[in-house]
Write an enzyme that holds these catalytic residues in place. Sequence first.
Site, PDB file in Angstrom:
ATOM      1  N   GLU A  87      33.359  53.241  49.535  1.00  0.00           N
ATOM      2  CA  GLU A  87      34.655  52.561  49.370  1.00  0.00           C
ATOM      3  C   GLU A  87      34.527  51.373  48.424  1.00  0.00           C
ATOM      4  OE1 GLU A  87      36.379  51.827  53.279  1.00  0.00           O
ATOM      5  OE2 GLU A  87      35.576  53.747  53.929  1.00  0.00           O
ATOM      6  N   HIS A 127      44.045  70.454  43.057  1.00  0.00           N
ATOM      7  CA  HIS A 127      45.137  69.826  43.823  1.00  0.00           C
ATOM      8  C   HIS A 127      44.716  69.518  45.257  1.00  0.00           C
ATOM      9  CE1 HIS A 127      47.780  71.325  40.554  1.00  0.00           C
ATOM     10  NE2 HIS A 127      47.033  72.411  40.650  1.00  0.00           N
ATOM     11  N   ASN A 163      31.407  54.141  58.998  1.00  0.00           N
ATOM     12  CA  ASN A 163      32.247  54.195  57.802  1.00  0.00           C
ATOM     13  C   ASN A 163      31.401  54.240  56.539  1.00  0.00           C
ATOM     14  OD1 ASN A 163      34.558  53.872  59.449  1.00  0.00           O
ATOM     15  ND2 ASN A 163      34.312  51.640  59.392  1.00  0.00           N
ATOM     16  N   LYS A 170      32.772  35.821  28.149  1.00  0.00           N
ATOM     17  CA  LYS A 170      31.508  35.951  28.871  1.00  0.00           C
ATOM     18  C   LYS A 170      31.644  36.294  30.343  1.00  0.00           C
ATOM     19  CE  LYS A 170      29.256  33.182  25.491  1.00  0.00           C
ATOM     20  NZ  LYS A 170      30.581  32.887  24.883  1.00  0.00           N
ATOM     21  N   LYS A 208      32.442  54.206  65.406  1.00  0.00           N
ATOM     22  CA  LYS A 208      32.712  54.344  63.975  1.00  0.00           C
ATOM     23  C   LYS A 208      31.470  54.250  63.107  1.00  0.00           C
ATOM     24  CE  LYS A 208      36.519  53.645  62.006  1.00  0.00           C
ATOM     25  NZ  LYS A 208      37.183  54.530  61.074  1.00  0.00           N
ATOM     26  N   SER A 258      32.086  49.530  62.933  1.00  0.00           N
ATOM     27  CA  SER A 258      33.303  48.758  63.168  1.00  0.00           C
ATOM     28  C   SER A 258      33.006  47.712  64.231  1.00  0.00           C
ATOM     29  CB  SER A 258      34.414  49.691  63.654  1.00  0.00           C
ATOM     30  OG  SER A 258      35.385  48.965  64.372  1.00  0.00           O
TER      31      SER A 258
HETATM   32  N1  ARG Z   1      30.338  27.838  24.391  1.00  0.00           N
HETATM   33  C1  ARG Z   1      30.980  28.271  23.189  1.00  0.00           C
HETATM   34  C2  ARG Z   1      31.292  29.779  23.321  1.00  0.00           C
HETATM   35  O1  ARG Z   1      30.719  30.408  24.104  1.00  0.00           O
HETATM   36  C3  ARG Z   1      30.145  28.021  22.004  1.00  0.00           C
HETATM   37  C4  ARG Z   1      30.885  28.001  20.721  1.00  0.00           C
HETATM   38  C5  ARG Z   1      31.551  26.737  20.506  1.00  0.00           C
HETATM   39  N2  ARG Z   1      31.970  26.655  19.152  1.00  0.00           N
HETATM   40  C6  ARG Z   1      32.870  25.748  18.743  1.00  0.00           C
HETATM   41  N3  ARG Z   1      33.185  25.777  17.487  1.00  0.00           N
HETATM   42  N4  ARG Z   1      33.452  24.925  19.566  1.00  0.00           N
HETATM   43  O2  ARG Z   1      32.162  30.300  22.613  1.00  0.00           O
END
Ligand code: ARG
Length: 462
Positions: A290, A156, A285, A325, A283, A277
Amino acid sequence: MTQLWGGRFSGQTDPLMRQFQDSIYFDVRLWEADLDGSMAYARGLARAGIISEEEADVLQDGLDEIRAEFAQNRFELKAGDEDIHTAVERRLGELVGEVAGKLHTGRSRNDQAATDTRLWLKRQIVRLRAQVVMLQQAILAKADEYFNVIMPGYTHLQQAQPVRFAHWLLSYGWMLQRDKERLDDLTRRVDVLPLGSGALAGNPLGIDRPFLAEALGFAALSANSMDAVGDRDYLLEFLSWAAITQVHLSRLAEDLILYSSREFGFVAIADAYSTGSSLMPQKKNADSLELIRGKTGRVAGHLTSLLTTLKGLPSTYNKDLQEDKEPLFDTVDTLMLTLPITTGVVSTLTVDASKIYDSMDSAMLATELADYLVTKGMPFRQAHHLVGEIVRKAIELDQPLFSFPLAAYQQFSPLFDRDVHQWLTFNRAADRRTSPGGTGESSVREQLESLRALVGEKEDDE
Ligand code: ARG
């Protein structure tokens, strides 16, 4: 500008739509994996008799040239390069002519994108794992360096019981050990080849999938082509791993931010990981810490982002999956910074043992007093209550427990004897805890050695 899929279309794509669907500006990072995948696939097509060995050689030479272009930063993107897969195919056509058009036989960007991503991630996991190991090594070294420093252990955020500094620091070493185990475990599910699944139904050309797996270094083949092109579980697992690991770094950062503040003064963060700072000249930091703490929000956010993207998707590939991605890339990039920065902070920090000692409240020895009475035969519950009264009295008299006079102790119980004061040192309190996993000297020495063995051992089989 020609599109790979242009035949079906008579109208042009709206420019904003093109921009909207292009993924090249982020998935260009997959170039190496994409080239590796295409090399293997060209060989696979030749093995299946779909193209000749000479044609496979031509494709391979073209792919090698593209590899050199990327490696030397002279690959030129062109309008119409939607993603890394189309960019490579377009360039291959420019380099080797018509035969380039044979490479995609039986392949879809659906199995290609999944293959590239898995291949790329496998390679990142090796880098990340090495970073986790380096942080563990920094923790082990620092725990060893300050092995004999006793500090307040907190619950705590209140001083609770004395512990070894090494015990506190090693607690993070064990969190990272679990992180490493989780990473090894999930890698088995990343290490599965989707190539040969086609768009969703499989490959009709007799492509030798075990050969592709072997060529690309995958341990297993996906067992269902529909699952293979729509599966992003391996990314969810990886992002969960990253979120948990980042939470561990964040908690370590928070401890160190507190411990390096003036009020605590337990540790000093090296100048290399601090900033000043613009207004207040005095300062210094702990900005590194952080930011480590702060970046946990985005990493946890990326996991939430992909979970939300996947929820409610119908079977197999949907363009939504292209949204996997950016969260993945940013997560890898973030941890490839937070892990080595944490290693830097830990390996350069210094500990002020006397500051720590001065901060320690003798009330942390109250449990020792209760244990003392227990050794003299008093039931623990009764001892706990009695020591509570003693602590209250000691506060009233402004007397630390270790200089509270024997006569005063004896007013509370005749069980108190001359030896009571010997019990009341922080070192003794810590070192009595010799159970496995405890903070006693022998236990901490053992855990340090066993963690060291695990960290070393894992290193060897890499
Ligand atoms: N750039 C696309 C992805 O990363 C590739 C796949 C595209 N496939 C399709 N059937 N349009 O998902």
